[in-house]
Design a protein around this motif. Structure first.
Motif, PDB file in Angstrom:
ATOM      1  N   GLY A   1       0.947  -1.673  -0.546  1.00 61.48           N
ATOM      2  CA  GLY A   1       0.174  -0.057  -0.029  1.00 61.48           C
ATOM      3  C   GLY A   1       0.872   1.416   0.024  1.00 61.48           C
ATOM      4  O   GLY A   1       0.273   3.121  -0.011  1.00 61.48           O
ATOM      5  N   ASN A   2       2.190   1.364  -0.594  1.00 57.32           N
ATOM      6  CA  ASN A   2       2.851   2.574   0.210  1.00 57.32           C
ATOM      7  C   ASN A   2       3.472   2.643  -1.628  1.00 57.32           C
ATOM      8  O   ASN A   2       4.074   1.998  -2.530  1.00 57.32           O
ATOM      9  CB  ASN A   2       4.318   2.160   0.876  1.00 57.32           C
ATOM     10  CG  ASN A   2       3.825   1.313   2.529  1.00 57.32           C
ATOM     11  OD1 ASN A   2       2.655   2.528   3.029  1.00 57.32           O
ATOM     12  ND2 ASN A   2       4.353   0.573   2.602  1.00 57.32           N
TER      13      ASN A   2
ATOM     14  N   ILE B   1      -2.358   8.131   0.254  1.00 54.34           N
ATOM     15  CA  ILE B   1      -4.154   7.301  -0.250  1.00 54.34           C
ATOM     16  C   ILE B   1      -3.634   6.221  -0.675  1.00 54.34           C
ATOM     17  O   ILE B   1      -2.716   5.882  -0.788  1.00 54.34           O
ATOM     18  CB  ILE B   1      -4.567   7.985  -0.979  1.00 54.34           C
ATOM     19  CG1 ILE B   1      -3.808   7.985  -2.657  1.00 54.34           C
ATOM     20  CG2 ILE B   1      -5.118   9.558  -0.666  1.00 54.34           C
ATOM     21  CD1 ILE B   1      -4.883   9.004  -3.658  1.00 54.34           C
ATOM     22  N   ASN B   2      -4.663   4.862  -0.513  1.00 55.19           N
ATOM     23  CA  ASN B   2      -5.055   3.388  -0.907  1.00 55.19           C
ATOM     24  C   ASN B   2      -4.831   3.239  -1.850  1.00 55.19           C
ATOM     25  O   ASN B   2      -5.341   4.080  -3.313  1.00 55.19           O
ATOM     26  CB  ASN B   2      -5.304   2.731   0.088  1.00 55.19           C
ATOM     27  CG  ASN B   2      -6.962   4.019  -0.129  1.00 55.19           C
ATOM     28  OD1 ASN B   2      -7.592   3.790  -1.566  1.00 55.19           O
ATOM     29  ND2 ASN B   2      -7.663   3.050   1.178  1.00 55.19           N
ATOM     30  N   GLU B   3      -4.815   1.982  -2.172  1.00 57.80           N
ATOM     31  CA  GLU B   3      -5.285   1.429  -4.256  1.00 57.80           C
ATOM     32  C   GLU B   3      -6.280   2.102  -5.039  1.00 57.80           C
ATOM     33  O   GLU B   3      -6.388   2.415  -5.947  1.00 57.80           O
ATOM     34  CB  GLU B   3      -4.929   0.095  -3.940  1.00 57.80           C
ATOM     35  CG  GLU B   3      -5.321  -0.539  -5.687  1.00 57.80           C
ATOM     36  CD  GLU B   3      -4.960  -1.682  -5.685  1.00 57.80           C
ATOM     37  OE1 GLU B   3      -4.764  -2.855  -6.722  1.00 57.80           O
ATOM     38  OE2 GLU B   3      -4.974  -2.435  -4.486  1.00 57.80           O
ATOM     39  N   LEU B   4      -7.397   2.301  -3.775  1.00 56.45           N
ATOM     40  CA  LEU B   4      -8.584   2.288  -4.213  1.00 56.45           C
ATOM     41  C   LEU B   4      -8.560   4.047  -4.374  1.00 56.45           C
ATOM     42  O   LEU B   4      -9.398   4.226  -5.579  1.00 56.45           O
ATOM     43  CB  LEU B   4      -9.470   1.610  -4.232  1.00 56.45           C
ATOM     44  CG  LEU B   4     -10.143  -0.154  -3.424  1.00 56.45           C
ATOM     45  CD1 LEU B   4     -11.404  -0.423  -3.018  1.00 56.45           C
ATOM     46  CD2 LEU B   4      -9.583  -0.075  -5.038  1.00 56.45           C
TER      47      LEU B   4
ATOM     48  N   LEU C   1      -6.537   5.044  -7.320  1.00 59.69           N
ATOM     49  CA  LEU C   1      -7.238   4.353  -9.009  1.00 59.69           C
ATOM     50  C   LEU C   1      -8.597   5.848  -9.428  1.00 59.69           C
ATOM     51  O   LEU C   1      -9.069   6.114 -10.548  1.00 59.69           O
ATOM     52  CB  LEU C   1      -8.036   3.047  -8.980  1.00 59.69           C
ATOM     53  CG  LEU C   1      -8.854   2.892  -9.867  1.00 59.69           C
ATOM     54  CD1 LEU C   1      -7.861   2.439 -11.599  1.00 59.69           C
ATOM     55  CD2 LEU C   1      -8.830   1.361 -10.072  1.00 59.69           C
ATOM     56  N   HIS C   2      -9.373   5.977  -8.084  1.00 65.19           N
ATOM     57  CA  HIS C   2     -10.046   7.242  -8.908  1.00 65.19           C
ATOM     58  C   HIS C   2      -9.531   8.003  -9.205  1.00 65.19           C
ATOM     59  O   HIS C   2     -10.539   8.734 -10.107  1.00 65.19           O
ATOM     60  CB  HIS C   2     -11.026   6.794  -7.168  1.00 65.19           C
ATOM     61  CG  HIS C   2     -11.585   8.216  -6.973  1.00 65.19           C
ATOM     62  ND1 HIS C   2     -11.464   8.713  -5.631  1.00 65.19           N
ATOM     63  CD2 HIS C   2     -13.042   8.462  -8.124  1.00 65.19           C
ATOM     64  CE1 HIS C   2     -12.745  10.118  -6.050  1.00 65.19           C
ATOM     65  NE2 HIS C   2     -13.331   9.743  -7.062  1.00 65.19           N
ATOM     66  N   GLU C   3      -9.224   8.944  -8.039  1.00 69.87           N
ATOM     67  CA  GLU C   3      -8.612  10.187  -8.582  1.00 69.87           C
ATOM     68  C   GLU C   3      -7.260   9.569 -10.181  1.00 69.87           C
ATOM     69  O   GLU C   3      -7.762  10.890 -10.988  1.00 69.87           O
ATOM     70  CB  GLU C   3      -7.222  10.424  -7.642  1.00 69.87           C
ATOM     71  CG  GLU C   3      -7.566  11.035  -6.337  1.00 69.87           C
ATOM     72  CD  GLU C   3      -6.571  11.587  -5.891  1.00 69.87           C
ATOM     73  OE1 GLU C   3      -5.970  12.485  -6.547  1.00 69.87           O
ATOM     74  OE2 GLU C   3      -6.769  12.319  -4.166  1.00 69.87           O
ATOM     75  N   PHE C   4      -6.983   8.926 -10.577  1.00 67.32           N
ATOM     76  CA  PHE C   4      -6.264   8.326 -11.840  1.00 67.32           C
ATOM     77  C   PHE C   4      -7.158   8.409 -12.858  1.00 67.32           C
ATOM     78  O   PHE C   4      -6.900   8.994 -13.719  1.00 67.32           O
ATOM     79  CB  PHE C   4      -5.813   7.616 -12.375  1.00 67.32           C
ATOM     80  CG  PHE C   4      -4.445   6.842 -13.181  1.00 67.32           C
ATOM     81  CD1 PHE C   4      -3.023   8.580 -13.719  1.00 67.32           C
ATOM     82  CD2 PHE C   4      -4.483   6.044 -13.695  1.00 67.32           C
ATOM     83  CE1 PHE C   4      -2.784   8.110 -14.196  1.00 67.32           C
ATOM     84  CE2 PHE C   4      -3.444   6.146 -14.781  1.00 67.32           C
ATOM     85  CZ  PHE C   4      -2.586   7.097 -15.295  1.00 67.32           C
ATOM     86  N   THR C   5      -8.426   8.176 -12.571  1.00 70.92           N
ATOM     87  CA  THR C   5      -9.548   8.048 -13.668  1.00 70.92           C
ATOM     88  C   THR C   5     -10.097   9.418 -14.129  1.00 70.92           C
ATOM     89  O   THR C   5     -10.894   9.711 -14.808  1.00 70.92           O
ATOM     90  CB  THR C   5     -10.708   6.399 -13.494  1.00 70.92           C
ATOM     91  OG1 THR C   5     -10.893   6.681 -12.490  1.00 70.92           O
ATOM     92  CG2 THR C   5      -9.505   5.591 -13.645  1.00 70.92           C
TER      93      THR C   5
END
Length: 545
Positions: A318-319, A346-349, A352-356
């Protein structure tokens, strides 16, 4: 021999033996490929065996260090990417490290090596070494010396005999009422080096032997083996032998084997046993339009997907997460559109949310028709949250779910409405999605790994931004460590730099002591050793032992 000739039995677009492609760009690249295109590039080969070709690709990259990236280069990068510090690129992106003229010296050496022009290679590299030494550029002279030694070792190693001048190619023709098969087997002494199978529809009124003549005319474009053997005679055989001899300036024999010869028997047996997998896959590959139609049908899309994007996030515990996106458009993987981004805190999900969300805010860029998310239902929901509930959204998202313990596979897809669609490894359209997902996964993992492992090399750039990369490297060689460079006084600096530059360096040192130096994250650039559209994804480099 014109390549524009319309052959009755064409092998255009069909995968051939491994070749190396030297692109025609401002800063050329060397790429593995099995397809020869009319793109003004230079092609060398073929090279066999497949494993030896992969060793060759690694050797080229480590020895000549031509770039493997897909970005536009103008020499104005502040620092090189991690490939430079891995000793796999001469860094033409940083003008102070390698200018265009210097780069093309290396290109010329690679060209001579791939063409197996040993005397010309030796003459050229000795000239380059002498020129560098005369300019007192001893680091450059050492680079050329290392290239010379590596190439000589490669040439002397019998296990690395990738050129096929001493090989024999045997073509066996088989026919039935529906199709014609031509089996090609390449051997050196009693060892099989490689094989290909060409399949054509039978043509009314055209003798099957014409397929032999057409395939041979098209197959030999850059080199020929010691001898070509055929299972049947054909009318143009002697004329074709003469043309090939003139083209390659050596005697090229085309010999007809006897019908009951052991060679024909062995190759026919080979065609029915070792090549069963090839025979299963001999149906013509789907073209992009057919793949798009298949995907439209599988996933219930309103239109055929012209553009598809895949997203993935990589991390360890998670890092320091890295997210990446890969792009397929109208049958081609668009490497220059691949992107990645790092996330902290921030975590993985959430990443992914920010990137999309960031991706789909860019309205100016072409939007996809289909989006693949690497992960399960929670990943799909995070990505959908990033996109929002816009009424004018015309693309759909699906999750590509891995089977437990098999991270390179796909077990099934999950649709936005929760429906499950099983993955079919024999479906070519689904395999395209798997490859695209793998591309995003590989970029995310590579960015994460290199950022973690290569950060040390960028510390000096952060500490001394007033110097160019060549000057920083000179200091590191002279003083041995970053710690000692930070201890250099004004007197020592004036022996090396102008008065104005010394003032800037002293200010850099002061900023570092006060904790004001900016952090430089290693630039990770997507790289590729094979042409993404050259049917050579299995030719990734491997090191020789």
């Amino acid at each position: 021999m014109s390549q524009n000739k319309q052959f009755r039995f064409s092998i255009a677009g069909q995968p051939l033996y491994p070749h190396i492609k030297l692109t025609r760009e401002t800063f050329p690249r060397l790429l593995a490929t099995r397809k020869i295109e009319s793109d003004n590039a230079e092609y060398f080969g073929p090279f066999l065996t497949r494993s030896t070709a992969r060793i060759l690709i690694d050797f080229l990259n480590q020895t000549f260090r031509l770039r493997t990236c897909y970005i536009e280069i103008d020499g104005n990068f502040e620092v090189p990417c991690t490939q430079y510090y891995s000793k796999r690129c001469v860094a033409p992106c940083v003008k102070s490290l390698c200018g265009r003229a210097e780069y093309f010296e290396v290109v010329e050496l690679a060209r001579l090596f791939l063409g197996n022009k040993r005397k010309s290679f030796e003459s050229e590299i000795i000239s380059f070494m002498g020129g560098a030494a005369g300019r007192e550029d001893f680091e450059r002279a050492l680079f050329f010396r290392n290239v010379y030694q590596n190439v000589n070792s490669f040439w002397q190693d019998k296990r690395r005999q990738v050129w096929l001048d001493d090989a024999v190619d045997t073509f066996i023709l088989e026919e039935n009422s529906e199709d014609i098969k031509i089996f090609l087997v390449t051997t050196r002494r009693m060892r099989m080096l490689g094989s290909r199978i060409f399949v054509f529809d039978s043509l009314s009124g055209v003798p099957p032997e014409q397929a032999l003549a057409d395939v041979i005319q098209q197959f030999y474009r850059f080199n020929t083996p010691r001898e070509i053997r055929v299972s049947r005679d054909f009318p143009q055989r002697r004329e074709l032998s003469q043309r090939l001899s003139q083209m390659f300036r050596r005697n090229v024999k085309i010999v007809v084997l006897k019908e009951n010869s052991t060679t024909i028997t062995a190759i026919r047996a080979l065609g029915r046993t070792q090549h069963e997998d090839d025979l299963k896959n001999l149906s013509p590959k789907k073209n992009p339009s057919e793949i798009q139609s298949e995907l439209k049908k599988i996933f219930g899309l309103k239109t055929k997907p012209a553009r598809i994007e895949a997203f993935d996030v990589a991390h360890i515990s998670g890092n320091d997460l890295a997210a990446a996106v890969s792009v397929w458009q109208n049958g081609r993987f668009i490497i220059e559109r691949y992107k990645y981004r790092f996330f902290e805190g921030i975590n993985e999900l959430e990443s992914l949310h920010e990137f999309t969300a960031e991706r789909f805010l860019r309205k100016s860029e072409n939007l996809p028709d289909l989006v693949i998310i690497d992960g399960g239902l929670s990943h799909l929901k995070a990505a959908l949250k990033g996109v929002g509930n816009s009424a004018d959204r015309r693309f759909i998202m699906i999750a590509a779910v891995k089977p437990r313990g098999k991270h390179s596979d796909i077990s099934h897809f999950i649709m936005e409405d929760g429906r499950r669609i099983e993955f079919d490894a024999n479906n070519e359209a689904m395999r395209v999605l798997q490859i695209l997902r793998d591309e995003a996964h590989e970029l995310a993992n590579s960015a994460h790994r290199q950022s973690r492992d290569m950060g040390y090399f960028y510390e000096l750039a952060a500490i001394l931004p007033s110097l160019n990369e060549n000057e920083r490297q000179m200091l590191l060689v002279k003083f041995g460590s970053i710690k000692k460079i930070l201890e250099i006084g004004e007197f020592q600096l004036r022996e090396l730099f102008s008065k104005e530059k010394v003032v800037r360096i002293l200010l850099d040192q002061k900023n570092n002591r006060e904790g004001k130096s900016r952090k430089i994250r290693p630039p990770i650039i997507p790289i590729r050793y094979d042409d993404p559209n050259g049917d050579a994804g299995d030719l990734r480099p491997i090191k020789a032992h």
